[in-house]
Motif scaffolding. Structure first.
Motif, PDB file in Angstrom:
ATOM      1  N   SER A  83      -2.635 -15.530   3.712  1.00 55.31           N
ATOM      2  CA  SER A  83      -4.027 -15.914   3.493  1.00 55.31           C
ATOM      3  C   SER A  83      -4.906 -14.755   3.044  1.00 55.31           C
ATOM      4  O   SER A  83      -6.037 -14.947   2.640  1.00 55.31           O
ATOM      5  N   GLN A  84      -4.377 -13.543   3.126  1.00 47.02           N
ATOM      6  CA  GLN A  84      -5.184 -12.388   2.714  1.00 47.02           C
ATOM      7  C   GLN A  84      -5.361 -12.316   1.199  1.00 47.02           C
ATOM      8  O   GLN A  84      -6.222 -11.611   0.714  1.00 47.02           O
ATOM      9  N   GLY A  85      -4.488 -13.007   0.475  1.00 45.52           N
ATOM     10  CA  GLY A  85      -4.668 -13.041  -0.970  1.00 45.52           C
ATOM     11  C   GLY A  85      -3.674 -12.171  -1.726  1.00 45.52           C
ATOM     12  O   GLY A  85      -2.853 -11.458  -1.132  1.00 45.52           O
ATOM     13  N   TYR A  86      -3.784 -12.239  -3.034  1.00 50.32           N
ATOM     14  CA  TYR A  86      -2.776 -11.642  -3.910  1.00 50.32           C
ATOM     15  C   TYR A  86      -2.533 -10.162  -3.633  1.00 50.32           C
ATOM     16  O   TYR A  86      -1.392  -9.691  -3.691  1.00 50.32           O
ATOM     17  N   SER A  87      -3.593  -9.422  -3.340  1.00 51.09           N
ATOM     18  CA  SER A  87      -3.419  -7.983  -3.104  1.00 51.09           C
ATOM     19  C   SER A  87      -2.421  -7.708  -1.976  1.00 51.09           C
ATOM     20  O   SER A  87      -1.797  -6.653  -1.947  1.00 51.09           O
ATOM     21  N   HIS A  88      -2.290  -8.661  -1.074  1.00 60.89           N
ATOM     22  CA  HIS A  88      -1.464  -8.461   0.113  1.00 60.89           C
ATOM     23  C   HIS A  88      -0.088  -9.140   0.025  1.00 60.89           C
ATOM     24  O   HIS A  88       0.646  -9.162   1.000  1.00 60.89           O
ATOM     25  N   PHE A 101       0.795  -1.226   0.000  1.00 59.55           N
ATOM     26  CA  PHE A 101       0.000   0.000   0.000  1.00 59.55           C
ATOM     27  C   PHE A 101       0.831   1.280   0.000  1.00 59.55           C
ATOM     28  O   PHE A 101       0.431   2.254  -0.623  1.00 59.55           O
ATOM     29  N   MET A 154      -9.792 -16.687  -0.844  1.00 61.82           N
ATOM     30  CA  MET A 154      -8.859 -15.744  -0.228  1.00 61.82           C
ATOM     31  C   MET A 154      -9.628 -14.845   0.723  1.00 61.82           C
ATOM     32  O   MET A 154     -10.808 -14.583   0.497  1.00 61.82           O
ATOM     33  N   SER A 155      -8.941 -14.311   1.739  1.00 59.70           N
ATOM     34  CA  SER A 155      -9.690 -13.455   2.648  1.00 59.70           C
ATOM     35  C   SER A 155      -9.755 -11.996   2.163  1.00 59.70           C
ATOM     36  O   SER A 155     -10.163 -11.110   2.910  1.00 59.70           O
ATOM     37  N   HIS A 156      -9.385 -11.768   0.924  1.00 58.38           N
ATOM     38  CA  HIS A 156      -9.850 -10.583   0.192  1.00 58.38           C
ATOM     39  C   HIS A 156     -10.450 -11.139  -1.094  1.00 58.38           C
ATOM     40  O   HIS A 156      -9.912 -12.085  -1.670  1.00 58.38           O
ATOM     41  N   ALA A 216      -9.818 -18.985   3.695  1.00 61.55           N
ATOM     42  CA  ALA A 216      -8.505 -18.530   4.187  1.00 61.55           C
ATOM     43  C   ALA A 216      -7.559 -19.670   4.536  1.00 61.55           C
ATOM     44  O   ALA A 216      -6.537 -19.446   5.190  1.00 61.55           O
ATOM     45  N   LYS A 217      -7.895 -20.870   4.105  1.00 64.33           N
ATOM     46  CA  LYS A 217      -7.000 -21.995   4.420  1.00 64.33           C
ATOM     47  C   LYS A 217      -6.103 -22.318   3.227  1.00 64.33           C
ATOM     48  O   LYS A 217      -6.349 -21.871   2.097  1.00 64.33           O
ATOM     49  N   ASN A 218      -5.112 -23.150   3.490  1.00 68.01           N
ATOM     50  CA  ASN A 218      -4.163 -23.512   2.436  1.00 68.01           C
ATOM     51  C   ASN A 218      -4.860 -24.144   1.238  1.00 68.01           C
ATOM     52  O   ASN A 218      -5.729 -24.989   1.387  1.00 68.01           O
ATOM     53  N   ASN A 219      -4.428 -23.697   0.071  1.00 69.72           N
ATOM     54  CA  ASN A 219      -4.897 -24.263  -1.195  1.00 69.72           C
ATOM     55  C   ASN A 219      -6.367 -23.961  -1.486  1.00 69.72           C
ATOM     56  O   ASN A 219      -6.990 -24.653  -2.291  1.00 69.72           O
ATOM     57  N   SER A 220      -6.909 -22.929  -0.858  1.00 69.78           N
ATOM     58  CA  SER A 220      -8.310 -22.574  -1.124  1.00 69.78           C
ATOM     59  C   SER A 220      -8.387 -21.379  -2.067  1.00 69.78           C
ATOM     60  O   SER A 220      -7.521 -20.502  -2.053  1.00 69.78           O
ATOM     61  N   VAL A 251      -5.030 -19.482  -2.004  1.00 68.47           N
ATOM     62  CA  VAL A 251      -4.509 -18.772  -0.862  1.00 68.47           C
ATOM     63  C   VAL A 251      -3.838 -19.773   0.077  1.00 68.47           C
ATOM     64  O   VAL A 251      -3.975 -20.985  -0.076  1.00 68.47           O
ATOM     65  N   GLY A 252      -3.094 -19.266   1.035  1.00 74.63           N
ATOM     66  CA  GLY A 252      -2.491 -20.157   2.015  1.00 74.63           C
ATOM     67  C   GLY A 252      -1.630 -19.351   2.948  1.00 74.63           C
ATOM     68  O   GLY A 252      -1.421 -18.155   2.733  1.00 74.63           O
ATOM     69  N   ASN A 253      -1.137 -19.996   4.006  1.00 70.25           N
ATOM     70  CA  ASN A 253      -0.250 -19.271   4.901  1.00 70.25           C
ATOM     71  C   ASN A 253       1.145 -19.184   4.270  1.00 70.25           C
ATOM     72  O   ASN A 253       1.389 -19.704   3.170  1.00 70.25           O
ATOM     73  N   GLY A 275      -8.962  -5.841  -2.767  1.00 67.53           N
ATOM     74  CA  GLY A 275      -8.210  -6.049  -1.527  1.00 67.53           C
ATOM     75  C   GLY A 275      -7.407  -4.804  -1.204  1.00 67.53           C
ATOM     76  O   GLY A 275      -7.208  -4.452  -0.054  1.00 67.53           O
ATOM     77  N   SER A 276      -6.961  -4.140  -2.267  1.00 61.99           N
ATOM     78  CA  SER A 276      -6.376  -2.821  -2.116  1.00 61.99           C
ATOM     79  C   SER A 276      -7.528  -1.852  -2.345  1.00 61.99           C
ATOM     80  O   SER A 276      -8.191  -1.899  -3.385  1.00 61.99           O
ATOM     81  N   ARG A 293       1.288   1.268  -4.559  1.00 58.94           N
ATOM     82  CA  ARG A 293       0.093   2.101  -4.716  1.00 58.94           C
ATOM     83  C   ARG A 293       0.452   3.555  -5.023  1.00 58.94           C
ATOM     84  O   ARG A 293      -0.305   4.284  -5.658  1.00 58.94           O
TER      85      ARG A 293
END
Ligand code: TPP
Ligand code: MG
Lengths: 307, 273
Positions: free
Chosen positions: A105-110, A72, B103-105, B96-100, A277-279, B118-119, A76
């Motif tokens: 886990s927040q996804g690509y944006s993060h 960000f 995504m949490s956005h 929000a788990k692995n391989n899902s 997603v994942g940790n 997400g942004s 950005r």
């Protein structure tokens, strides 16, 4: 790491220090706000404006910090950083928390995985890539000593300490894991991958391969000289980066050697964007930079070259 | 009654959605539950009463589009899409788990999701581009975008607000989830944008301000704006409560980040009914 950063910032801050946040840092930045309430602004969710304002504050004599997470306050507002801060060589430190897959886990944006390439390509920028709290202390001294644009890539919840109490921190640090023996392998890491590098070294040791870890908390004008000196004598150099492969730390290491004198192999992220997603561990595995995959790959390579 | 749908059906869907969200954030220790709870009624009304779309044909070229620009509230959207049959409900367990893909956005890999965000400050310009696409081809589908109030800090939105009115994009609908909180304080203390309606009116948008948890008010606003011939883009300021539905998380900054403890989880389930 965030907490150590704020603690030191709060200690060192004087009336010429300004902290601007992008609506982030809840539960982190409060000590600074308490000490210096009139040298703090929540600029809101408005990173372009925040960065432009930082330039204006710096032009007027402040040492400025912009604080946010992930992409960000870097991508950005890249043009504000490039034109307003860097071109004018202003004393602004861009502090971004949670690089690489720290917000997995927040996804690509993060996922902040292009930041070193982007920030490192800008004029006058010093890259600060601490791998533990001792290195945070070290780079904070540097920030308060040196003028000009800086990018601080700050791990999130990286609380392990790798430097011995007695070990002095420098711009490049060598961790000789095996007291008297010189390693055959150099593992070069920075920021979040310092921990990975130690894990790799441990795994290699089990396979009878002596590896030494190098950390690079500061990349500035001396980097090429420093890294050449540090890696002198190592035939096998491996760079581990939680960043798009070869464009982060590895680019600076390779540049130093001009690509000829040394075998430098890079473990970094594939360029594809992960659609799931994942940790952090999961995503490192996906991109084949997890310690076990890196160690396996290195030992395979070395065994081949021994034949 | 709302057309063919009775209020009970809407209430049930809202309740199930909140329970799904509560479960998702609890089991994965995820943030942003308050942000998800504040848009539940908005999503319910959109999906049950307003949007012309169909889970059996999610790629229908004529469908209305929805972009969730405040992508951190995606757990509510995922839950509703699952309830409506876009994908099996079991998939919610992977949130929000692995391989899902959850995504949490919000992630466009998920069936029914139009766009990943997400942004903050990206959804509106993209929606404007979609509205422009529909207009330029003479197609009747509409674009809806949900923004958060802190998100209004981003200048990219205001560039789009100006351009949308200039282009007379009356096929573009913006819903602002006005829950008065952002990530480091109350919106009025960070960047006070009051009077909000007047700003949008001055930008040449058609504006209504309503209670964003009230089905009738939401339905009426969408209906009035859909039928309007003003030629202007449409905007609803939905006054909401962050964390709405579980008393002890309502209107509390820390619940932007926190997830429920075991005890809080049980307590919340009781309140959610
Ligand atoms: C460009 C950008 N900057 C910062 C963030 C981090 N962030 C996530 S949510 C949020 C603010 C939340 O407040 P609001 O926009 O009002 O949404 P709410 O949760 O209240 O629905 C922030 C700053 C982000 N997602 N994107
Ligand atoms: Mg809000």
């Amino acid at each position: 790491m965030r907490n150590i950063f704020i603690k030191i910032l709060t200690e060192k801050a004087d009336r010429d220090t300004y902290l601007v946040i992008g609506d982030l840092g809840f539960g982190i930045v409060e000590p600074f706000v308490k000490k210096n309430p009139d040298r703090f602004l929540n600029a809101g969710v408005a990173e372009q404006n925040m960065t432009g304002m930082a330039a204006g504050l710096a032009l007027s004599g402040f040492k400025v910090f912009t604080y946010s997470i992930g992409n960000f306050n870097t991508t950005r507002c890249l043009e504000q950083i490039r034109n307003d801060i860097c071109y004018h060589d202003l004393d602004v430190t861009i502090v971004s928390v949670g690089p690489g897959f720290m917000y997995g886990s927040q996804g690509y944006s993060h996922h902040a995985v292009q930041d070193i390439a982007l920030m490192g390509s800008l004029p006058n920028v010093k890259l600060l890539l601490p791998g533990d709290s001792r290195e945070v202390e070290f780079v904070m001294d540097y920030i308060f000593r040196e003028q000009g644009p800086k990018y601080l890539r700050l791990g999130r919840n990286c609380e392990k300490v790798f430097h011995q109490e007695s070990q002095e921190v420098s711009k490049i640090n060598r961790f000789g894991l095996l007291a008297d023996k010189v390693g055959e392998v150099a593992l070069v890491a920075a920021s979040t991958t310092l921990e990975n590098a130690f894990s790799v070294a441990g795994l290699l040791q089990e396979k009878g391969i002596a590896a030494e870890v190098f950390s690079c908390p500061i990349i500035d004008d001396d980097f090429s000289d420093n890294v050449r000196r540090a890696l002198d004598g190592f035939k096998n150099v491996f760079v581990i980066e939680e960043h798009i492969s070869s464009l982060g730390l590895a680019a600076f290491v390779r540049n130093a050697f001009d690509g000829r004198e040394k075998m430098i192999k890079v473990f970094g992220l594939k360029r594809d964007s992960c659609k799931v997603v994942g940790n952090r561990d999961y995503l490192c595995e996906h991109h084949e930079i997890s310690p076990s995959l890196v160690a396996a790959s290195i030992s395979k390579m070395l065994n081949k070259s021994r034949i | 009654m709302f057309g063919k749908v009775d209020e009970k059906e809407l209430l049930d869907l809202a309740r199930r959605t909140r329970k799904d969200v509560w479960q998702m954030v609890y089991s994965t220790k995820s943030s942003h539950v308050g942000s998800a709870f504040s848009i539940v009624e908005i999503l319910v009304v959109l999906y049950k009463l307003i949007l012309k779309n169909n889970h059996k044909n999610p790629d229908d070229a004529e469908r209305d589009r929805l972009i969730l620009s405040k992508g951190h509230a995606c757990s509510a959207l995922y839950a509703i899409l699952a309830e409506l049959g876009y994908f099996p409900k079991e998939l919610l367990d992977t949130y929000a788990k692995n391989n899902s893909i959850l995504m949490s956005h919000v992630n466009s890999e998920v069936p029914g999701v139009e766009f990943s965000t997400g942004s903050l400050g990206h959804g509106l310009p993209v929606s404007l581009g979609m509205a422009l696409a529909a207009k330029s081809r003479g197609e009747a589908w509409r674009t809806f975008t949900i923004l958060s109030d802190g998100e209004l800090n981003e200048g990219s939105n205001w560039e789009a607000f100006a351009m949308a009115a200039h282009l007379k994009m009356d096929n573009l609908f913006v819903i602002i989830d006005c829950n008065k909180l952002q990530a480091f304080g109350f919106t009025k203390d960070v960047v006070n944008l009051d009077p909000l309606e007047k700003k949008f009116e001055a930008f040449n948008w058609e504006v209504m301000r309503i209670d964003g948890h009230d089905f009738s008010e939401l339905y009426r606003a969408f209906t009035v704006l859909s039928n309007s011939q003003s030629g202007r883009p449409k905007l609803i300021i939905a006054d909401t409560i962050k964390g709405r539905g579980v008393s002890f998380i309502e209107n509390k900054l820390e619940w932007h980040y926190r997830w429920p403890s075991d005890e809080e989880y049980q307590q919340g389930l009781i309140e959610l009914g």
